[in-house]
Design a protein around this motif. Structure first.
Motif, PDB file in Angstrom:
ATOM      1  N   SER A  34      -3.481   3.817  -9.823  1.00 43.24           N
ATOM      2  CA  SER A  34      -2.315   3.175  -9.208  1.00 43.24           C
ATOM      3  C   SER A  34      -2.575   1.697  -8.953  1.00 43.24           C
ATOM      4  N   ARG A  35      -3.854   1.322  -8.749  1.00 45.11           N
ATOM      5  CA  ARG A  35      -4.178  -0.095  -8.582  1.00 45.11           C
ATOM      6  C   ARG A  35      -3.825  -0.875  -9.860  1.00 45.11           C
TER       7      ARG A  35
ATOM      8  N   TRP B  30      -5.807   6.954  -7.128  1.00 46.12           N
ATOM      9  CA  TRP B  30      -5.682   5.704  -6.376  1.00 46.12           C
ATOM     10  C   TRP B  30      -6.109   4.502  -7.224  1.00 46.12           C
TER      11      TRP B  30
ATOM     12  N   MET C  61      -0.023  -1.167 -10.023  1.00 48.10           N
ATOM     13  CA  MET C  61       0.551  -2.088  -9.038  1.00 48.10           C
ATOM     14  C   MET C  61       0.118  -3.530  -9.279  1.00 48.10           C
ATOM     15  N   ASP C  62      -1.090  -3.734  -9.789  1.00 47.02           N
ATOM     16  CA  ASP C  62      -1.493  -5.100 -10.144  1.00 47.02           C
ATOM     17  C   ASP C  62      -0.591  -5.649 -11.249  1.00 47.02           C
TER      18      ASP C  62
ATOM     19  N   SER D 211       3.826   1.504  -1.428  1.00 46.55           N
ATOM     20  CA  SER D 211       4.301   1.613  -2.812  1.00 46.55           C
ATOM     21  C   SER D 211       3.193   2.152  -3.714  1.00 46.55           C
ATOM     22  N   ARG D 212       2.001   1.649  -3.517  1.00 47.05           N
ATOM     23  CA  ARG D 212       0.882   2.086  -4.347  1.00 47.05           C
ATOM     24  C   ARG D 212       0.575   3.561  -4.105  1.00 47.05           C
TER      25      ARG D 212
ATOM     26  N   ASN E  54       0.816  -1.217   0.000  1.00 47.06           N
ATOM     27  CA  ASN E  54       0.000   0.000   0.000  1.00 47.06           C
ATOM     28  C   ASN E  54       0.846   1.262   0.000  1.00 47.06           C
TER      29      ASN E  54
END
Length: 755
Positions: free
Chosen positions: A640-641, A637, A644-645, A615-616, A613
């Motif tokens: 960013s998901r 946000w 990061m996924d 890092s995200r 979280n």
């Protein structure tokens, strides 16, 4: 003599474009020969021609592989003739081929030709091998004319030294005419090579006819074609490959004899017995079976290619990439992708580098608030995952063009390469002369921080691994602390402990290109937390524009980092004025809920997601800044998901390949150890048989000279009890070498003499 690797790579690229399969050779400028030599096949003193790899396996037309093979150290270039479809006539005497052609009323076509550096002159004439033509191992009518052939025969066809290479005399292999094409081999040349080349029939090993084997497994054919100069080693390798292919000892012996393998000559008269002797000790499976030649790359050690056991490659599955929805979410993302496509670079790698550069450009006084725990720096690390030659460096260069750095009064940036921990910290400082109250120099000097932002670029992760393992090295420890914005220096600076960076007084971001084959050092630090701190994106793309639709480069981004001045510095961190970003309440609540689940044990976290979280949130903040606002909104946000996924999927892809590579390496090492034991035992047995065969020759000589009959019984009396079980093999060995011969029940001296 100096050697230009750029020129070397240009020759490689040109020859590759002609469809030639290349492999590296020793280079005369190296202090020692780079050839694959060992105690049993030492260098013969000739330089510039010995293969630096197992050439019949490593020869490839894959440009990425070739750039790695030839981009590390000086190498001459070898051309594998058969896979290149070439028939090369090698003249050791000027005009040897032309003289033969004239003798039959023909002329040598003006084909692709190369002058060798041989004293007295030499020439390589390159021809295309006609399809379906079978050539034997002989020279036919060209025999005895100072001519040799490469590309024919029943073996691997051999190789030639390519133009652009350096002869040991100091002369280069030169093109006769750079515009000359490779012409098909003329009929008269093929007819000359096919004349009188039928080999005499070999004496059968068995009284009954044996089957001719077809459809032999490729890895068995590879071993049959591979000749190291050590016939015992070659024999063990072929026998092991046959066993793994499901063949019987009898079939293996037949195959060795039918193919006239050198080991069949060594073990003349007892090939089957020798196969039976080593058969129980041979491995059923080895990691070198079914290997793609393009993956066989030896590491460079001290300027020479190391000899390694090749490992079975991981299936080339394309790593995950950012989805189409991401690229359409904001105009800036589409701009980045168009810039990447214009240079034929995968867009994910460029996007990762843009994020790292944007984070570096943000004023160091901008921090994430203490959503959980304490405030955090926006220091961001990125890893670009791809194979050698995959475009990692090009991605970094493309991002630099899109996001150039510009210094401000409060945020000065430098770009550096990886170094030691203390060396990196020291780069933030410079010696400054103190001034008095009248602003005049005092003659006293001290170290002062002169830089606030550092962009740390590592074009190849293989350079970083040795740094992290070096005794006393602090780079990895320092990077863990830098990612969080902690205090740096002091313990790092052995020569001057004045180089210290207080927490949140600097920005340090890192971008690194790394191959799956050498990424193990990162995953070795899972418990230390290093791989968790990286954003992982791939430098590969399943979709690229075709050559007729390459877009124009859109130019640099018009983006500039948001200005941070006194109005923004409303927060306090360590008694320093800082700008703490606003985080949308929904985002903060999600982060805190996930943290509570982890702290209370309601959710089991993967160790590699220990900083997920945070890092995200860093990525979301940088995406927000690229959208010209300071602070994380719900939209940032959610974007960013997606990032990061994808990062998590690429990291998993990379980790799986690291694990598979490590497992294959261990297996190959174990098998190699077992094979070395077999070879060592075989060598001892052969040496003992040779000694006994020499004694048998001596006893035959003594008995015959004394007027006695040299029968097997008489010879047997002269050997000890422990030697008698091997006497039959020893006599077969002496017979095969023609040291002795049979005359009915009596042995007589042969034509050859033991040395």
């Amino acid at each position: 003599m100096t050697h230009d690797l750029t020129d070397q790579l240009q020759w490689v690229a040109w020859l590759q474009s002609l469809g030639m399969h290349l492999h590296p050779l020793d280079h005369p400028t190296l202090p020692t020969c780079a050839g694959r030599h060992g105690p049993r096949n030492p260098c013969d003193g000739k330089r510039g021609k010995h293969p630096a790899t197992a050439w019949s396996r490593t020869a490839t037309n894959d440009l990425g592989v070739l750039q790695h093979l030839f981009g590390q150290a000086p190498r001459n270039i070898g051309i594998a003739c058969k896979p290149s479809g070439l028939l090369v006539v090698d003249e050791d005497q000027p005009n040897a081929l032309a003289d033969y052609a004239a003798s039959i009323g023909q002329a040598v076509p003006a084909t692709f030709a190369v002058r060798t550096g041989r004293v007295g002159g030499g020439m390589h004439h390159y021809y295309g091998m006609p399809p379906g033509v079978q050539l034997g191992n002989g020279l036919g009518d060209l025999k005895g004319r100072n001519i040799d052939i490469r590309g024919g025969g029943t073996g691997n066809g051999g190789y030639v030294v390519a133009p652009g290479s350096l002869h040991e005399t100091g002369a280069f292999y030169e093109l006769v005419d750079a515009n000359a094409p490779v012409l098909p081999a003329p009929d008269w040349l093929i007819e000359a090579l096919q004349a009188n080349t039928t080999p005499p029939a070999a004496a059968p090993l068995f009284s009954q006819p044996r089957p001719a084997y077809s459809g032999i497994a490729p890895f068995v054919e590879d071993e049959l074609a591979r000749h190291t100069g050590d016939r015992s080693e070659d024999f063990a390798r072929v026998a092991g490959a046959c066993k793994r292919a499901g063949m019987t000892p009898e079939e293996t012996a037949d195959l060795l004899i039918q193919r006239q393998h050198p080991s069949a000559q060594k073990y003349a008269g007892r090939v089957l017995a020798e196969v039976h002797r080593v058969w129980p000790k041979l491995s059923e499976r080895r990691a070198t079976d079914h290997v793609d030649p393009a993956t066989l790359i030896a590491p460079v050690v001290d300027g020479n290619l190391a000899t390694v056991h090749h490992i079975h490659p991981v299936h080339a599955v394309t790593p995950p990439v950012l989805p189409e929805d991401f690229w359409q979410a904001r105009p800036l993302f589409a701009h980045v992708r168009q810039a990447a496509y214009s240079r034929l670079i995968a867009p994910d790698g460029v996007m990762a580098a843009v994020l790292i550069r944007a984070a570096t450009a943000l004023d160091y006084r901008v921090l994430l608030p203490a959503v959980v725990g304490r405030p955090a720096a926006l220091n961001l690390f990125g890893a670009l995952a791809a194979g050698s030659g995959g475009g990692k460096g090009a991605s970094l260069d493309a991002a630099a063009e899109l996001v150039p750095f510009a210094n401000t009064q409060n945020h000065r940036i430098i770009e550096v390469s990886a170094g030691s921990g203390e060396g990196l910290v020291k780069k933030f400082f410079a010696r400054v002369e103190e001034k008095d109250s009248n602003n005049k120099p005092t003659g006293n000097w001290q170290w002062e921080q002169q830089v606030e932002g550092m962009y740390l670029r590592v074009d190849e992760g293989s350079l970083f691994g040795p740094l992290s393992q070096r005794k006393g090295q602090t780079t990895v420890e320092m990077l863990r602390q830098a990612w969080s914005g902690e205090r740096l220096g002091g313990s790092y600076a052995s020569e001057d402990r004045g180089h210290q960076l207080a927490p949140h007084t600097y920005r340090m971001c890192l971008i690194m290109g790394i191959q799956p084959e050498i990424a193990g050092f990162l995953f070795d630090d899972v418990h230390g937390g290093l791989p968790q701190r990286f954003l992982w994106l791939a430098v590969q793309s399943p979709e690229m524009p075709d050559l007729d639709n390459i877009p124009m480069h859109p130019g640099a981004l018009t983006w500039h980092p948001p200005v941070v001045d006194a109005r923004h510095l409303t927060g306090r961190v360590n008694n320093m004025a800082r700008h703490l970003l606003d985080i949308a309440p929904e985002v903060a609540r999600e982060i805190r809920a996930a943290h509570l689940d982890q702290v209370t044990g309601r959710a089991a976290a993967d160790p590699l997601d220990g900083h997920a979280n945070l890092s995200r949130l860093k990525v979301a903040a940088v995406l927000a800044a690229l959208d010209d606002h300071l602070g994380v909104r719900v939209e940032d946000w959610e974007l960013s998901r997606v990032v990061m996924d994808t990062s998590r999927a690429v990291r998993r892809w990379m980790q799986q390949r690291v694990q598979a590579t490590d497992a294959a390496t261990r297996k190959a090492r174990n098998v190699a150890h077992a094979e070395r034991e077999v070879l060592a035992e075989s060598a001892k047995e052969t040496a003992k048989l040779t000694r006994m065969a020499k004694r048998a020759h001596r006893y035959v000589d003594q008995l015959t000279s004394a007027g006695q009959k040299a029968t097997k019984r008489e010879i047997n009396k002269r050997f000890g009890g422990s030697e008698k079980p091997l006497l039959e093999d020893a006599l077969d060995h002496a017979l095969g070498l023609d040291w002795i011969r049979r005359d009915g029940d009596v042995f007589v001296l042969g034509e050859s003499m033991p040395k």
